[in-house]
Design a protein around this motif. Sequence first.
Motif, PDB file in Angstrom:
ATOM      1  N   MET A 305       0.840  -1.208   0.000  1.00  0.00           N
ATOM      2  CA  MET A 305       0.000   0.000   0.000  1.00  0.00           C
ATOM      3  C   MET A 305       0.876   1.260   0.000  1.00  0.00           C
ATOM      4  SD  MET A 305      -2.885  -1.268   2.727  1.00  0.00           S
ATOM      5  CE  MET A 305      -4.033   0.088   2.724  1.00  0.00           C
ATOM      6  N   ALA A 306       1.919   1.256   0.839  1.00  0.00           N
ATOM      7  CA  ALA A 306       2.797   2.438   0.914  1.00  0.00           C
ATOM      8  C   ALA A 306       3.530   2.647  -0.406  1.00  0.00           C
ATOM      9  CB  ALA A 306       3.786   2.280   2.056  1.00  0.00           C
ATOM     10  N   THR A 307       3.966   1.552  -1.022  1.00  0.00           N
ATOM     11  CA  THR A 307       4.713   1.658  -2.288  1.00  0.00           C
ATOM     12  C   THR A 307       3.801   2.214  -3.392  1.00  0.00           C
ATOM     13  OG1 THR A 307       5.996  -0.249  -1.576  1.00  0.00           O
ATOM     14  CG2 THR A 307       6.167   0.365  -3.902  1.00  0.00           C
ATOM     15  N   ASP A 308       2.603   1.687  -3.474  1.00  0.00           N
ATOM     16  CA  ASP A 308       1.656   2.166  -4.495  1.00  0.00           C
ATOM     17  C   ASP A 308       1.285   3.626  -4.260  1.00  0.00           C
ATOM     18  OD1 ASP A 308       1.561  -0.399  -5.542  1.00  0.00           O
ATOM     19  OD2 ASP A 308      -0.268  -0.948  -4.456  1.00  0.00           O
ATOM     20  N   LEU A 309       1.105   3.996  -2.987  1.00  0.00           N
ATOM     21  CA  LEU A 309       0.744   5.385  -2.683  1.00  0.00           C
ATOM     22  C   LEU A 309       1.873   6.322  -3.120  1.00  0.00           C
ATOM     23  CD1 LEU A 309      -0.984   7.620  -1.405  1.00  0.00           C
ATOM     24  CD2 LEU A 309      -0.038   6.985   0.827  1.00  0.00           C
ATOM     25  N   HIS A 310       3.084   5.894  -2.833  1.00  0.00           N
ATOM     26  CA  HIS A 310       4.255   6.674  -3.250  1.00  0.00           C
ATOM     27  C   HIS A 310       4.216   6.895  -4.769  1.00  0.00           C
ATOM     28  CE1 HIS A 310       8.329   8.150  -3.193  1.00  0.00           C
ATOM     29  NE2 HIS A 310       8.752   7.167  -3.963  1.00  0.00           N
ATOM     30  N   ALA A 311       4.014   5.820  -5.521  1.00  0.00           N
ATOM     31  CA  ALA A 311       3.995   5.916  -6.989  1.00  0.00           C
ATOM     32  C   ALA A 311       2.825   6.776  -7.466  1.00  0.00           C
ATOM     33  CB  ALA A 311       3.912   4.511  -7.589  1.00  0.00           C
ATOM     34  N   ALA A 312       1.660   6.562  -6.880  1.00  0.00           N
ATOM     35  CA  ALA A 312       0.461   7.297  -7.333  1.00  0.00           C
ATOM     36  C   ALA A 312       0.627   8.790  -7.086  1.00  0.00           C
ATOM     37  CB  ALA A 312      -0.779   6.780  -6.605  1.00  0.00           C
ATOM     38  N   ARG A 313       1.225   9.128  -5.935  1.00  0.00           N
ATOM     39  CA  ARG A 313       1.446  10.556  -5.648  1.00  0.00           C
ATOM     40  C   ARG A 313       2.407  11.169  -6.666  1.00  0.00           C
ATOM     41  NH1 ARG A 313       1.580  10.584   0.651  1.00  0.00           N
ATOM     42  NH2 ARG A 313      -0.490  11.427   1.051  1.00  0.00           N
ATOM     43  N   LEU A 314       3.510  10.478  -6.888  1.00  0.00           N
ATOM     44  CA  LEU A 314       4.497  11.031  -7.825  1.00  0.00           C
ATOM     45  C   LEU A 314       3.871  11.213  -9.204  1.00  0.00           C
ATOM     46  CD1 LEU A 314       7.733   9.051  -6.828  1.00  0.00           C
ATOM     47  CD2 LEU A 314       7.087  11.369  -6.156  1.00  0.00           C
ATOM     48  N   MET A 315       3.098  10.241  -9.652  1.00  0.00           N
ATOM     49  CA  MET A 315       2.465  10.334 -10.977  1.00  0.00           C
ATOM     50  C   MET A 315       1.461  11.479 -11.032  1.00  0.00           C
ATOM     51  SD  MET A 315       1.777   6.325 -11.837  1.00  0.00           S
ATOM     52  CE  MET A 315       1.231   6.522 -13.522  1.00  0.00           C
ATOM     53  N   THR A 316       0.713  11.633  -9.960  1.00  0.00           N
ATOM     54  CA  THR A 316      -0.331  12.669  -9.941  1.00  0.00           C
ATOM     55  C   THR A 316       0.297  14.061  -9.884  1.00  0.00           C
ATOM     56  OG1 THR A 316      -1.815  11.121  -8.875  1.00  0.00           O
ATOM     57  CG2 THR A 316      -2.403  13.446  -8.695  1.00  0.00           C
ATOM     58  N   TYR A 317       1.300  14.221  -9.049  1.00  0.00           N
ATOM     59  CA  TYR A 317       1.941  15.538  -8.934  1.00  0.00           C
ATOM     60  C   TYR A 317       2.667  15.894 -10.234  1.00  0.00           C
ATOM     61  CZ  TYR A 317       1.163  14.886  -3.882  1.00  0.00           C
ATOM     62  OH  TYR A 317       0.604  14.672  -2.652  1.00  0.00           O
ATOM     63  N   GLU A 318       3.290  14.877 -10.822  1.00  0.00           N
ATOM     64  CA  GLU A 318       3.991  15.094 -12.093  1.00  0.00           C
ATOM     65  C   GLU A 318       2.965  15.523 -13.172  1.00  0.00           C
ATOM     66  OE1 GLU A 318       7.041  14.961 -13.175  1.00  0.00           O
ATOM     67  OE2 GLU A 318       7.126  14.100 -15.192  1.00  0.00           O
ATOM     68  N   ALA A 319       1.844  14.850 -13.210  1.00  0.00           N
ATOM     69  CA  ALA A 319       0.809  15.200 -14.194  1.00  0.00           C
ATOM     70  C   ALA A 319       0.324  16.635 -13.950  1.00  0.00           C
ATOM     71  CB  ALA A 319      -0.355  14.214 -14.109  1.00  0.00           C
ATOM     72  N   ALA A 320       0.132  16.993 -12.681  1.00  0.00           N
ATOM     73  CA  ALA A 320      -0.339  18.354 -12.364  1.00  0.00           C
ATOM     74  C   ALA A 320       0.687  19.393 -12.832  1.00  0.00           C
ATOM     75  CB  ALA A 320      -0.574  18.495 -10.859  1.00  0.00           C
ATOM     76  N   ARG A 321       1.955  19.065 -12.684  1.00  0.00           N
ATOM     77  CA  ARG A 321       3.001  20.015 -13.096  1.00  0.00           C
ATOM     78  C   ARG A 321       3.003  20.231 -14.614  1.00  0.00           C
ATOM     79  NH1 ARG A 321       7.261  18.949  -8.733  1.00  0.00           N
ATOM     80  NH2 ARG A 321       6.601  20.555  -7.263  1.00  0.00           N
ATOM     81  N   HIS A 322       2.494  19.226 -15.353  1.00  0.00           N
ATOM     82  CA  HIS A 322       2.487  19.335 -16.818  1.00  0.00           C
ATOM     83  C   HIS A 322       1.124  19.748 -17.361  1.00  0.00           C
ATOM     84  CE1 HIS A 322       6.526  17.855 -17.727  1.00  0.00           C
ATOM     85  NE2 HIS A 322       6.388  17.122 -16.644  1.00  0.00           N
ATOM     86  N   ARG A 323       0.193  20.087 -16.490  1.00  0.00           N
ATOM     87  CA  ARG A 323      -1.174  20.375 -16.910  1.00  0.00           C
ATOM     88  C   ARG A 323      -1.238  21.476 -17.988  1.00  0.00           C
ATOM     89  NH1 ARG A 323      -5.490  20.542 -19.122  1.00  0.00           N
ATOM     90  NH2 ARG A 323      -7.412  21.385 -18.269  1.00  0.00           N
ATOM     91  N   GLU A 324      -0.405  22.499 -17.794  1.00  0.00           N
ATOM     92  CA  GLU A 324      -0.459  23.645 -18.710  1.00  0.00           C
ATOM     93  C   GLU A 324      -0.063  23.278 -20.138  1.00  0.00           C
ATOM     94  OE1 GLU A 324      -1.738  26.550 -18.122  1.00  0.00           O
ATOM     95  OE2 GLU A 324      -2.171  25.983 -16.054  1.00  0.00           O
TER      96      GLU A 324
END
Length: 403
Positions: A305-324
């Motif tokens: 669970m912790a490993t997946d959460l780590h990955a999901a957060r990184l993917m989501t934050y990375e996507a948000a940074r590229h939203r523009e």
Amino acid sequence: MLPRKSWIPPRGEVPLVGLSILNEEENAVRDAVRALVAREIAPKSQEYDLGEIYPRPNLEILGKQGYLGMIVDPAFGGVGTSYLAQTLVVEAIAEVDPATAVIYEVHNSLHIEAIWRYGTEDQKRRWLPDLCAGQRIGAFALSEAEAGSNAAALRTRAVKEDGGYRLTGRKMFITSGGEADLYLVFATVDPSLKSRGITAFVVENGAPGLSFGPPMDKMGIRASRTSEVVLDDVFVPDDQRLGGEGEGYNMALFLLDGGRVGIAAQGVGIMSAALARSLQYARERHQFGKPIGTFEGVQWRLANMATDLHAARLMTYEAARHREEGPAQRPLFAMAKLFASEHAVRHAEDAIQIFGGYGYMTEFGVERLLRDAKITEIYEGTSEIMRWVIASHLLKDYDLDNI
Ligand SMILES: Cc1cc2nc3c(=O)[nH]c(=O)nc-3n(C[C@H](O)[C@H](O)[C@H](O)COP(=O)(O)OP(=O)(O)OC[C@H]3O[C@@H](n4cnc5c(N)ncnc54)[C@H](O)[C@@H]3O)c2cc1C
């Protein structure tokens, strides 16, 4: 052999997995909104869910504190922050109240953002300040009973007449339908043009001919009202058309890109809650004379669970940074949503399993994680559509030398 109890994680905070990439300002937003949510939203979350009470006060609180329309320029009532800051707010709300999180997400990413990006100066002045203050709530009305994943097949008609358009059709599954004050409605000015006929309009609640179905009874996010929106010859003046005729479909896809980052954040919030609840229980619950966290079967679940959460957060934050960067990064938004939503469902199940029989009982609030998580795999593009978006990119555009 490991010394007894050496497995026990340090008491205190849940490991802050995936947060290493946030800068100081982003961490400050995260801390502030989590404190607000814990104080103002968490206490009534269970009551709103069980009573299916639309959490309008939550939106007002968030508006007063400057958490609505965060990416909008202050001249129009916003704050002018990054997309990632707004994404962190969705995550924080979803940790305690996924129903409020989706209302927030639709209001911001699909409604406010539409006016902010596509509205004229007059339209921005007219609608944004109230929307950013939480005094008016916005909805997004694209889906129809026969046009879900294939939104281009929508049949709601917009017929031009002097000074405006007459809209007729039925929109299905609309978040905040009946509660919202403003509806971004997608209708076609010419069905023969298919997606190139789709046009966006802002329809105000109270317009003659606009009505709503009753709240639909549903599995999760029960405090978030979902209703049919019915347009029966509704007159919409020209100055309430958003963008040009035929620009609605690309607009909807662009908005859904951001929406998908928001739903990924909703999934991350649910995963975070599932891990926090599970860790606490694994430390406290004893069986066979020991905390259940001493058992390898429980430990492996927590580690995953912790490993997946780590990955999901990184993917989501990375996507948000590229939203523009918009459609060029569409696969990134789809990947974040796909990963976070599917893991949110899995982790909600894991949390129930760790809680055993108590996890199945409403009182403990863990079964709700699963009820609330499931929808993240469906709305704003199903998991199948996310895989389609990603695979299309891989097959058409991907540079094989850079895999
Ligand atoms: C609670 C809730 C809130 C919602 N809020 C809103 C809202 O605010 N505004 C709005 O406009 N809409 C909203 N929706 C609608 C939502 O976006 C749609 O339900 C979703 O896009 C799927 O459409 P559908 O339900 O018609 O399913 P369908 O499109 O009929 O899909 C049925 C199944 O077929 C699969 N499928 C379809 N096409 C393909 C394909 N090409 N390849 C592989 N599989 C495929 C799907 O993945 C799915 O498993 C909401 C829905 C719900 C349930």
